[in-house]
Design a protein around this motif. Sequence first.
Motif, mmCIF file in Angstrom:
data_model
loop_
_atom_site.group_PDB
_atom_site.id
_atom_site.type_symbol
_atom_site.label_atom_id
_atom_site.label_comp_id
_atom_site.label_asym_id
_atom_site.label_seq_id
_atom_site.Cartn_x
_atom_site.Cartn_y
_atom_site.Cartn_z
ATOM 1 N N SER A 6 24.930 44.285 28.980
ATOM 2 C CA SER A 6 25.712 43.138 28.543
ATOM 3 C C SER A 6 26.994 43.591 27.838
ATOM 4 O O SER A 6 28.019 42.960 27.961
ATOM 5 C CB SER A 6 24.907 42.207 27.664
ATOM 6 O OG SER A 6 24.252 42.862 26.634
ATOM 7 N N ALA A 9 29.247 44.634 30.674
ATOM 8 C CA ALA A 9 29.708 43.434 31.380
ATOM 9 C C ALA A 9 30.776 42.711 30.560
ATOM 10 O O ALA A 9 31.785 42.234 31.089
ATOM 11 C CB ALA A 9 28.536 42.512 31.675
ATOM 12 N N LEU A 10 30.567 42.653 29.268
ATOM 13 C CA LEU A 10 31.525 42.023 28.367
ATOM 14 C C LEU A 10 32.870 42.759 28.410
ATOM 15 O O LEU A 10 33.929 42.151 28.454
ATOM 16 C CB LEU A 10 30.959 41.992 26.935
ATOM 17 C CG LEU A 10 31.820 41.273 25.904
ATOM 18 C CD1 LEU A 10 31.962 39.804 26.257
ATOM 19 C CD2 LEU A 10 31.186 41.421 24.531
ATOM 20 N N ILE A 13 34.672 41.985 31.629
ATOM 21 C CA ILE A 13 35.244 40.632 31.578
ATOM 22 C C ILE A 13 36.521 40.630 30.726
ATOM 23 O O ILE A 13 37.541 40.076 31.117
ATOM 24 C CB ILE A 13 34.204 39.621 31.032
ATOM 25 C CG1 ILE A 13 33.084 39.450 32.071
ATOM 26 C CG2 ILE A 13 34.855 38.290 30.712
ATOM 27 C CD1 ILE A 13 31.902 38.646 31.569
ATOM 28 N N GLY A 16 39.251 42.393 32.522
ATOM 29 C CA GLY A 16 39.690 41.533 33.634
ATOM 30 C C GLY A 16 40.615 40.433 33.147
ATOM 31 O O GLY A 16 41.646 40.139 33.758
ATOM 32 N N VAL A 17 40.260 39.816 32.009
ATOM 33 C CA VAL A 17 41.097 38.753 31.439
ATOM 34 C C VAL A 17 42.465 39.323 31.019
ATOM 35 O O VAL A 17 43.510 38.734 31.281
ATOM 36 C CB VAL A 17 40.375 38.078 30.244
ATOM 37 C CG1 VAL A 17 41.328 37.178 29.473
ATOM 38 C CG2 VAL A 17 39.173 37.300 30.737
#
Length: 182
Positions: A6, A9-10, A13, A16-17
């Motif tokens: 997690s 994954a965080l 993300i 990506g942002v």
Amino acid sequence: MKKGLSFGALMVIILGVIFFSLTNVNNHHSHQTQNSQRIAKKISSQKKTVTPLSRDELKQNRKLMFCSIIYFAVKHVKIQRWQEVSDFSLGWQIESHHTDRGTHYLVWPDKNITTNEKNLEPNWFEIKKDGRIIYHSFVVHSFHKNLTEATTKTKLIKQLNADKAGDKVRKMVNNLTMTHDN
């Protein structure tokens, strides 16, 4: 293991942002630059063009010819007293006097000047048959000495067109009155 996944994954993300935001900002800036360039091109292509003065036009419109002569005097004649007629908002009064040496065109500042206001000898010009225009100016306190400078209609037209002054000279016609000697 769940915790590591997690967190990873965080991070993906968040990265990506950030990447998406930076890419979008660059695209927006590029789009703004392109729009600015398009607007600048459109404005430059819409610049007003000035219709050049022609010999025929001046020949057909006497007031336009006189305004061209005055404009040339104010902008290009080196006789200082011709600056007395440089107020384009007041306009001009041209008084023609026929003499044995030809017609003299007296140029008074202010299209509404009265006889009582005409105290000092004005600037004047003459137009010769060979196309020469001779500017005259009385020198104050000189015992009747005149300064003169000459040009030709051809040089006058060429200079006014180089100045892109055609439209300005055409507007001057509305501020010119003419009188004649008796």
